[in-house]
Structure formats: structure tokens, C-alpha cells
Motif scaffolding. Sequence first.
Motif, PDB file in Angstrom:
ATOM      1  N   THR A 217     -18.807   2.857  13.338  1.00 45.00           N
ATOM      2  CA  THR A 217     -19.437   3.956  12.440  1.00 45.00           C
ATOM      3  C   THR A 217     -20.210   4.880  13.269  1.00 45.00           C
ATOM      4  N   TRP A 218     -20.484   6.018  13.027  1.00 46.59           N
ATOM      5  CA  TRP A 218     -21.448   6.853  13.617  1.00 46.59           C
ATOM      6  C   TRP A 218     -22.566   6.393  13.959  1.00 46.59           C
ATOM      7  N   PRO A 219     -23.319   5.869  12.930  1.00 50.16           N
ATOM      8  CA  PRO A 219     -24.771   5.257  13.210  1.00 50.16           C
ATOM      9  C   PRO A 219     -24.653   3.848  14.347  1.00 50.16           C
ATOM     10  N   GLN A 220     -23.530   3.328  14.073  1.00 49.87           N
ATOM     11  CA  GLN A 220     -23.426   2.338  15.247  1.00 49.87           C
ATOM     12  C   GLN A 220     -23.187   2.903  16.626  1.00 49.87           C
ATOM     13  N   LEU A 221     -22.495   4.081  16.694  1.00 48.76           N
ATOM     14  CA  LEU A 221     -22.017   4.471  17.892  1.00 48.76           C
ATOM     15  C   LEU A 221     -23.513   4.958  18.580  1.00 48.76           C
ATOM     16  N   GLY A 222     -24.147   5.519  17.601  1.00 51.49           N
ATOM     17  CA  GLY A 222     -25.646   5.977  18.187  1.00 51.49           C
ATOM     18  C   GLY A 222     -26.445   4.700  18.639  1.00 51.49           C
ATOM     19  N   LEU A 223     -26.455   3.657  18.118  1.00 52.16           N
ATOM     20  CA  LEU A 223     -27.144   2.674  18.516  1.00 52.16           C
ATOM     21  C   LEU A 223     -26.455   2.205  19.837  1.00 52.16           C
ATOM     22  N   LEU A 224     -25.186   2.391  20.027  1.00 52.05           N
ATOM     23  CA  LEU A 224     -24.523   1.701  21.423  1.00 52.05           C
ATOM     24  C   LEU A 224     -24.996   2.947  22.585  1.00 52.05           C
ATOM     25  N   ILE A 225     -25.274   3.898  22.120  1.00 52.21           N
ATOM     26  CA  ILE A 225     -25.698   5.122  23.061  1.00 52.21           C
ATOM     27  C   ILE A 225     -27.062   4.931  23.334  1.00 52.21           C
ATOM     28  N   VAL A 226     -27.930   4.498  22.484  1.00 44.17           N
ATOM     29  CA  VAL A 226     -29.018   4.004  22.481  1.00 44.17           C
ATOM     30  C   VAL A 226     -29.266   2.848  23.657  1.00 44.17           C
ATOM     31  N   ILE A 227     -28.422   1.819  23.650  1.00 46.29           N
ATOM     32  CA  ILE A 227     -28.506   0.908  24.334  1.00 46.29           C
ATOM     33  C   ILE A 227     -28.313   1.100  25.664  1.00 46.29           C
ATOM     34  N   ILE A 228     -27.164   1.794  26.011  1.00 44.92           N
ATOM     35  CA  ILE A 228     -26.671   2.426  27.255  1.00 44.92           C
ATOM     36  C   ILE A 228     -27.554   3.323  28.205  1.00 44.92           C
ATOM     37  N   LEU A 229     -28.022   4.259  27.215  1.00 47.80           N
ATOM     38  CA  LEU A 229     -28.949   5.250  27.843  1.00 47.80           C
ATOM     39  C   LEU A 229     -30.353   4.944  28.026  1.00 47.80           C
ATOM     40  N   LEU A 230     -30.886   4.690  26.813  1.00 54.08           N
ATOM     41  CA  LEU A 230     -32.350   4.341  26.732  1.00 54.08           C
ATOM     42  C   LEU A 230     -32.691   2.792  26.897  1.00 54.08           C
ATOM     43  N   GLY A 231     -31.521   2.201  26.739  1.00 55.97           N
ATOM     44  CA  GLY A 231     -31.892   0.659  27.009  1.00 55.97           C
ATOM     45  C   GLY A 231     -31.416   0.153  28.360  1.00 55.97           C
ATOM     46  N   THR A 232     -30.856   0.957  29.254  1.00 52.26           N
ATOM     47  CA  THR A 232     -30.230   0.632  30.497  1.00 52.26           C
ATOM     48  C   THR A 232     -30.488   1.590  31.543  1.00 52.26           C
ATOM     49  N   VAL A 233     -29.878   2.881  31.405  1.00 53.18           N
ATOM     50  CA  VAL A 233     -30.290   3.742  32.550  1.00 53.18           C
ATOM     51  C   VAL A 233     -31.688   4.257  32.587  1.00 53.18           C
ATOM     52  N   ALA A 234     -32.105   4.565  31.458  1.00 54.03           N
ATOM     53  CA  ALA A 234     -33.460   5.433  31.721  1.00 54.03           C
ATOM     54  C   ALA A 234     -34.447   4.402  32.099  1.00 54.03           C
ATOM     55  N   PRO A 235     -34.709   3.252  31.503  1.00 57.03           N
ATOM     56  CA  PRO A 235     -35.787   2.374  31.939  1.00 57.03           C
ATOM     57  C   PRO A 235     -35.510   1.787  33.284  1.00 57.03           C
ATOM     58  N   PHE A 236     -34.246   1.693  33.843  1.00 58.68           N
ATOM     59  CA  PHE A 236     -34.122   1.235  35.400  1.00 58.68           C
ATOM     60  C   PHE A 236     -34.746   2.427  35.952  1.00 58.68           C
ATOM     61  N   LEU A 237     -34.415   3.735  35.899  1.00 60.03           N
ATOM     62  CA  LEU A 237     -34.744   4.950  36.771  1.00 60.03           C
ATOM     63  C   LEU A 237     -36.448   5.163  36.540  1.00 60.03           C
ATOM     64  N   MET A 238     -36.945   4.701  35.333  1.00 60.45           N
ATOM     65  CA  MET A 238     -38.296   4.863  35.058  1.00 60.45           C
ATOM     66  C   MET A 238     -39.133   3.848  35.879  1.00 60.45           C
ATOM     67  N   PHE A 239     -38.583   2.457  35.806  1.00 59.98           N
ATOM     68  CA  PHE A 239     -39.109   1.295  36.625  1.00 59.98           C
ATOM     69  C   PHE A 239     -39.243   1.589  37.964  1.00 59.98           C
ATOM     70  N   ALA A 240     -37.968   2.032  38.614  1.00 59.33           N
ATOM     71  CA  ALA A 240     -37.709   2.127  40.038  1.00 59.33           C
ATOM     72  C   ALA A 240     -38.821   3.261  40.519  1.00 59.33           C
ATOM     73  N   ARG A 241     -38.826   4.287  39.600  1.00 58.24           N
ATOM     74  CA  ARG A 241     -39.667   5.535  39.975  1.00 58.24           C
ATOM     75  C   ARG A 241     -41.178   4.947  39.953  1.00 58.24           C
ATOM     76  N   SER A 242     -41.524   4.076  39.268  1.00 55.97           N
ATOM     77  CA  SER A 242     -42.961   3.611  39.184  1.00 55.97           C
ATOM     78  C   SER A 242     -43.455   3.107  40.229  1.00 55.97           C
ATOM     79  N   LEU A 243     -42.334   2.366  41.030  1.00 58.20           N
ATOM     80  CA  LEU A 243     -42.910   1.389  42.297  1.00 58.20           C
ATOM     81  C   LEU A 243     -43.371   2.422  43.208  1.00 58.20           C
ATOM     82  N   SER A 244     -43.037   3.705  43.255  1.00 58.89           N
ATOM     83  CA  SER A 244     -43.683   4.229  44.286  1.00 58.89           C
ATOM     84  C   SER A 244     -45.103   4.855  44.119  1.00 58.89           C
ATOM     85  N   ASP A 245     -45.670   4.474  42.666  1.00 54.19           N
ATOM     86  CA  ASP A 245     -46.864   4.673  42.569  1.00 54.19           C
ATOM     87  C   ASP A 245     -47.855   3.630  42.456  1.00 54.19           C
ATOM     88  N   ILE A 246     -47.186   2.577  41.988  1.00 57.47           N
ATOM     89  CA  ILE A 246     -48.013   1.153  41.821  1.00 57.47           C
ATOM     90  C   ILE A 246     -47.300   0.105  42.506  1.00 57.47           C
TER      91      ILE A 246
END
Length: 312
Positions: A217-246
Motif C-alpha cells: 500500500t502507499w503508506p507501506q511504500l512510504g515506510l519502505l522509503i523511510v527505511i532506505i533513505l532515512l534509515g540507511t543512506v542519510a544516517p550513514f552520510l551523517m555519521f561519516a561526516r561527524s567523524l571529521s568533527d569528533i
Amino acid sequence: MTQQNHLRGVLLASSACILWGISGVAASTLFINNPHLTAMWLTQVRMISAGLILLVWGMVTGKHPFKIWHHRHAAWTAVSYGLLGLIPVQLCYFEAVRVGNAPIATIIQFLGPFIISIYYFLFKHVIPSRIELIGMIMAFIGTLLIVTHGHLNSLAISPVILFWGGLSAIGVATNTLIPRTILPKYGALTVTGWGLLIAGLFLTLLQPMWRVHLTITWPQLGLLIVIILLGTVAPFLMFARSLSDILPTTASLMDAFEPLAATVFSITFLNVQLTSFDFIGGLLIILAVMALSLNTHKMLHFLRRRRAHSSS
């Protein structure tokens, strides 16, 4: 390093860990609302999509991700990282979430750093420090409380949850140890991108995702996108970027936000019921891992000194 940069690094690392925790809750919601959804299918989609996005981002930002295939050792390490590191840490985690819930699965997976300590003790002959031993005892007691709820003659959670959660904790260790030799040269973006893509494609060979008949369903597709983008791609980039500051040890302390986020969001949105034993056990494990993280730089310093001594 300014105080502002340090604060930015802490915020990036902690936010990344919160997003990882939220992805577990999103996956749990998908499993509840769609009983036909499997952990295998979800892991395949997550890995292939996130891997492609990271590799494309690497090409756009000039990281030259294809260079890793010019060297046999690096290529084999990337393949091993995907198959032996990322598959257990992601597939087994989602299986634990599917048969249990996100907070318990995340807390059990959080035991991974202690498996790394055991590895260094058995194969590198690094004797655990006092704080590591205390941390291991705390983690053991915490795990015992979660698993038995104080009744040592019976299990309070399904052995299946413990099985998949334990494998995901081992995956945390292999996920950390395998790529450490190629990360400095090729970068986390390239190594993780290829690892995710290789792992996802390998799982697809075992069980082609297109043969799974699902109605999303559309809500489930939204959750899938959350897992891919907000749960995988975004946190990885954020965590990798944080290592240049801490420092990495500081960033690893932020990992405590992952089980905390999984617990808070599961209770708030999924009405997951946790007992006082779960809370106390989880707190002991989190405190134990934080103590271990504070001691990590000492262990690495010891290894560097011993390596320099043996080569001289």
C-alpha cells in the motif's frame, strides 16, 4: 577543533543513531501491517537501493568508487564485507525484529562490541582491561534480565529472537572488523556502497525478490522509503561526516541513542509493552557499551605500539 565543530559532530552522530533506531521501528510496523512481507525481501530492497544511492553519490562527489576493483585484496575484502558483515548485521536484525520487536532486537544487537573484545582477546591476545571486564559483567547481567525476566529456569523471550539477535550481534563484529584494512584508502562511502550492493545482489540470487508476490500500500511504500533513505543512506552520510568533527570513540558513544530511539518510538507508536526487567537490562547493556567505547582508544593505541615494536 572548535567547540562549534564538536557540537556539530555530536549532533550528526546522535541524529544518525536515532534514525537507525527509527528504521527498526518502521520495519516492525511493516511486518505487523503486511504479514506476507519477509525480512529477506526487505533486506534485499534496502541493500540494493541504498548501495546504488551511495555509489552514485560517491561518483558525483569524486570518490571514484570503481577504483576498489583495481586491487585484488581490496575487491575480495569488499565482497567479504558484504557477505559476512552486512548480511548478518542487517538480515538477522530484521529477522529479530520480525519475530520479536525493535527494542529487544536492537538491544541484543548492541552486544556486538563485546564480541569484538572477545575476538581481540582470543586472536590478538589483548587482555581485557578492568573497565572492559566490568562492562562484560554488566552486559551479561543485562542480557540475562531481558532473556529471563529474573526467572532463571525459563525464557521470557522466544529462543528465535535470541538466535537472530545473537547472529546480528556477531554481524556487528564482522561488520566492524572486516573492512578496517581498506577503509582508510577507499573511504567509508565506497566500501559501504559496494558492500550493500554485493550483499543485496547475493541475497537476490538465493531468493529472487521479483518472485515474491506482495501487495504494498502507499503508506507501506512510504515506510519502505523511510527505511532506505532515512534509515540507511542519510544516517550513514551523517555519521561519516561527524567523524571529521569528533573522535571515533566519541561518535561510538552516540550509538546508545539507537536502542533508546527504538524503545521510545516502539512504545509511542506501536504500543510495545516492555517490563521493568527489559528497561533495567537494556540500561545495563547501554552503560556497558558506553564504558567499552571509552576504553576503545586505549586498546587501539596498544595494538599500534605492539605492531610498531614487532616491525622494528
